[in-house]
Scaffold this active site. Structure first.
Site, PDB file in Angstrom:
ATOM      1  CD  GLU A   1      -0.003  -3.364   6.767  1.00 32.89           C
ATOM      2  OE1 GLU A   1       0.731  -3.545   7.582  1.00 32.89           O
ATOM      3  OE2 GLU A   1      -1.190  -3.417   7.273  1.00 32.89           O
ATOM      4  CB  CYS A   2      -1.824  -3.299   0.869  1.00 32.65           C
ATOM      5  SG  CYS A   2      -2.530  -4.204  -0.216  1.00 32.65           S
ATOM      6  N   GLY A   3      -2.752  -0.759   0.314  1.00 39.35           N
ATOM      7  CA  GLY A   3      -3.289   0.318  -0.264  1.00 39.35           C
ATOM      8  C   GLY A   3      -2.774   1.714   0.215  1.00 39.35           C
TER       9      GLY A   3
END
Length: 451
Positions: free
Chosen positions: A329-331
């Site tokens: 998720e994201c990073g």
């Protein structure tokens, strides 16, 4: 079971007015006085809650009236206040700011205050003004009759005379001034591109909180502030925000992977899942006795070289993904890709489980609420499921790769933003941060209209 705590909301006319500083000061001061105090954060935010947790010595949960339905909001509010005498909720942005075009934004702190019947302690940055501050108070107090501005804290006060001028003007409104914080650069918390520098990166955090507690004790009427709080009228109905992706979930957890919502973890545990943490920065692979792996967001761009050299972590992650689901998720999505370019323009090899590449050198702010429709079965849910969440990142997708997309995204107004993320075998990832399933939001009226 109903919550026995009392609660109040700390808000301000805008971001940067000092809400977080005041919230931390009050939490630390009340805790030092023996008050069982806990905190919650309005809206999507990973960084402030970690400071709140340190100040209150108890987990801080997020309350978001745009992404969460009534049952989930009540469940989280009850969990956030468990065992507390006082729950302090910190607003995001300005009191009425949120999504959409209404006078009160959807997801705004004001909407949450109406829903939970929270009195508001308004923080005013009075630098550069005196009696004019009273006009701001009048505007906020009269803008929506369902809200109660119960008290004022003046921030960045220049002198005793400055305070007296403002207090005399506000006294005509019959709203008490309960604190006046002087200008003091020493209490400023350092920031970086996504907000404050993370709490876990401050070696002197306890000293900072001690100074903030002393500041509140010297300059705020703590007894009257506690007296403003109103009973939190929510019943405990445990609700899981997201379906757990496994029975035993390996969770990356260190300064590069620190952005995971506590309500998501508690919901997974509620559903019977076990969370096992590991540290990619320490070159640890996901534990073999787990049946799913989650790489949350964080700051991988600040640790790209270390992650690129973490051969044991990357090899273990690849082995894990052969037979078990892995989601980023994201990073975490950035780390699952083929490469990550840091702020200096150097490219670092990432896990290579997805074929995209990202860059922090080519920065552009991506910020806002998002709704997502899943295109296939994945760790976030089944095909066609709708989720609510947000995006908040500066990194850019510089090489889209050739993976199948994970979801279709929409902004808070329902405008289609196109496909997002990637999926390849058992590996999935996206910049989208999931907050909750949308099923208990379907067909409901706006929460503020229900109060």
């Amino acid at each position: 079971m109903r919550s026995k705590a009392k609660a109040l909301l700390i808000a301000a006319p805008r971001s940067g007015a000092g809400k977080t500083t005041v919230t931390l000061a009050l939490l630390a001061a009340f805790r030092r006085r023996g008050v069982r105090v806990r905190a919650a954060k309005c809206g999507p935010d990973y960084i402030d809650p970690a400071f709140h947790e340190a100040a209150a010595d108890a987990p801080c949960l997020n309350l978001d009236s745009w992404a969460m339905g009534p049952a989930l909001l009540d469940s989280i509010a009850c969990e956030a206040s468990a065992g507390a005498d006082l729950l302090i909720v910190e607003s995001a942005m300005g009191l009425f700011d949120g999504a959409g075009t209404g006078a009160i934004g959807e997801g705004a702190a004001a909407e949450l205050a109406v829903r939970l019947r929270l009195p508001v302690l308004l923080v005013l940055d009075v630098a550069g003004q005196a009696q004019s501050a009273a006009a701001s108070v009048l505007g906020f107090a009269s803008f929506d009759p369902r809200l109660r501005i119960a008290g004022i804290i003046l921030n960045r006060v220049g002198s005793d005379r400055h305070r007296a001028l403002i207090e005399r003007a506000i006294a005509t409104l019959d709203i008490p001034v309960l604190g006046a914080i002087p200008r003091d650069k020493a209490i400023h918390l350092p920031e970086r591109h996504l907000g404050l520098v993370q709490a876990l990166e401050h070696h002197d955090l306890e000293l900072r909180l001690h100074r903030l507690a002393e500041l509140a004790e010297r300059h705020c009427d703590l007894a009257r502030i506690q007296g403003l709080a109103a009973p939190l009228r929510v019943a405990q109905q445990p609700v899981a925000a997201l379906t757990p992706l496994g029975q035993r979930i390996a969770l990356a957890s260190d300064p590069a992977f620190a952005f995971i919502y506590p309500h998501v973890l508690s919901g997974w545990r509620l559903a019977g899942a076990e969370i096992v943490t590991f540290s990619p920065l320490a070159n640890e692979p996901p534990p073999e006795d787990c049946d799913a792996c989650w790489l949350p967001g964080g700051y991988p761009e600040l640790h790209a070289g270390t992650l690129a050299g973490a051969a044991r972590f990357k090899a273990g992650l690849k082995h894990f993904a052969v037979s078990r689901p892995v989601h980023g998720e994201c990073g975490g999505y950035m780390v699952l890709g083929d490469g990550l370019v840091d702020a200096e323009g150097a490219r670092h090899a990432m896990a290579g489980l997805l074929t995209h590449a990202t860059s922090f050198a080519e920065r552009r702010l991506h910020l806002g609420y998002r709704a997502a429709t899943l295109l296939e079965d994945c760790p976030l849910g089944s095909a066609g499921a709708r989720l609510r969440g947000h995006e908040f990142h500066y990194a850019s997708l510089t090489e889209p790769g050739n993976d199948l997309p994970l979801a279709e995204l929409f902004d808070a107004d329902g405008t289609a933003l196109g496909p997002s993320g990637g999926r390849r075998g058992s590996v999935t990832g996206t910049f989208f941060h999931a907050i909750a399933r949308e099923d208990d939001l379907a067909g409901q009226q706006r929460l503020a209209k229900l109060a």
